[in-house]
Design an enzyme around this catalytic site. Structure first.
Site, PDB file in Angstrom:
ATOM      1  N   SER A  85       5.811 -84.023 -13.888  1.00  0.00           N
ATOM      2  CA  SER A  85       7.093 -83.438 -13.493  1.00  0.00           C
ATOM      3  C   SER A  85       7.279 -83.580 -11.987  1.00  0.00           C
ATOM      4  CB  SER A  85       7.156 -81.978 -13.942  1.00  0.00           C
ATOM      5  OG  SER A  85       8.467 -81.467 -13.804  1.00  0.00           O
ATOM      6  N   ASN A  86       8.141 -82.778 -11.382  1.00  0.00           N
ATOM      7  CA  ASN A  86       8.382 -82.821  -9.934  1.00  0.00           C
ATOM      8  C   ASN A  86       8.762 -81.432  -9.446  1.00  0.00           C
ATOM      9  OD1 ASN A  86      11.400 -82.540 -10.011  1.00  0.00           O
ATOM     10  ND2 ASN A  86      11.166 -84.396 -11.241  1.00  0.00           N
ATOM     11  N   HIS A  87       8.986 -81.307  -8.126  1.00  0.00           N
ATOM     12  CA  HIS A  87       9.190 -79.985  -7.518  1.00  0.00           C
ATOM     13  C   HIS A  87      10.631 -79.502  -7.510  1.00  0.00           C
ATOM     14  CE1 HIS A  87       5.116 -79.359  -6.240  1.00  0.00           C
ATOM     15  NE2 HIS A  87       5.077 -80.563  -5.677  1.00  0.00           N
TER      16      HIS A  87
ATOM     17  N   ALA B 266      16.599 -83.728 -11.334  1.00  0.00           N
ATOM     18  CA  ALA B 266      15.573 -84.653 -10.834  1.00  0.00           C
ATOM     19  C   ALA B 266      14.824 -85.156 -12.069  1.00  0.00           C
ATOM     20  CB  ALA B 266      14.637 -83.934  -9.872  1.00  0.00           C
TER      21      ALA B 266
END
Ligand code: CTP
Ligand code: CA
Length: 223
Positions: A33-35, A98
């Site tokens: 995943s991402n932030h 995102a």
């Protein structure tokens, strides 16, 4: 901008927003995943509802509660987000999520046990949600975001063209105080015939400015 909210400039318009990160399963307990915090997308959803729009917020996993008067659809992976997006097309689509660019070829059925000193996971490209929406037969007025760490305007203009968008919101994420996972942001909105920079402000304030700009461009159809 305030006038556009007083007159409820998006009254009755169906508007869809993607927000937050996506999660791509590696096995039953792990993911890529991402932030992304989802804050910008949720703020846009609230601002659009204030402008009178009928808002569907398609959200990846984030720790935010859905704004009032917004229909929230929770999704996990990019593929789920694409399906939900195509099921909720309206007059305006804002891609703020995102989205993970890649996912594991297949998620393992069982928790992967450690063995070797190194391992690799094969990844495949995810579908591009905003491009798919922009090339759909029922193409909405389509807005993307471009989070970049260098040559921000250059890359954003390239994405505006390549993804066939009506507007792109360029976001410099090289400064960790603003942008990704922060409360403040500063952006430049670019459309085929113009651009405007919105200086650093809270995501709530910026969301209202952006919704006013998007409404203006949607109503003028890009003039
Ligand atoms: N986007 C999308 N689906 C994807 C990837 C991106 O809808 N699979 C959307 C994002 O929501 C955003 C825009 O495309 O509105 C730009 O995302 P970005 O990650 O900057 O673009 P990419 O085409 O993935 O290019 P990059 O190689 O810079 O990550
Ligand atoms: Ca990407």
């Amino acid at each position: 901008a305030a006038a556009l909210f007083q007159t409820r400039c998006l009254d009755g318009i169906k508007l869809t927003i993607t927000a937050g990160p996506t999660r791509e399963a590696i096995d039953p307990v792990r993911y890529i995943s991402n932030h992304s915090s989802g804050k910008m997308g949720y703020a846009l959803a609230e601002a659009a509802a204030d402008a009178g729009a009928q808002v569907t917020l398609i959200s990846g996993p984030c720790n935010l509660s859905a704004p009032e008067r917004v229909n929230c659809v929770n999704v996990v992976s990019a593929e789920d987000m694409l399906t939900a997006s195509l099921n909720h097309l309206g007059e305006i689509f804002i891609a703020c999520a995102a989205v993970a660019d890649y996912r594991p070829v297949a998620a393992a059925d069982q928790k992967i046990k450690k063995s070797q000193a190194s391992m690799s996971i094969e990844l495949v490209r995810n579908p591009d949600i905003v491009s798919t929406v922009a090339s759909h037969a029922q193409r909405p007025f389509t807005v993307g975001f471009a989070a970049e760490t260098q040559d921000v305007l250059h890359y954003a203009k390239d994405k505006l063209q390549r993804k066939n968008l009506d507007m792109i919101i360029a976001n410099d994420v090289s400064n960790s105080e603003i942008g990704f996972n922060a409360d403040q942001n500063a952006v430049t909105a670019i459309w085929p015939k113009g651009e405007t920079s919105l200086p650093q402000a809270s995501k709530t304030q910026l969301a209202r400015q952006l919704i006013a700009l998007i409404a203006e461009q949607y109503i003028n159809k890009g003039a």
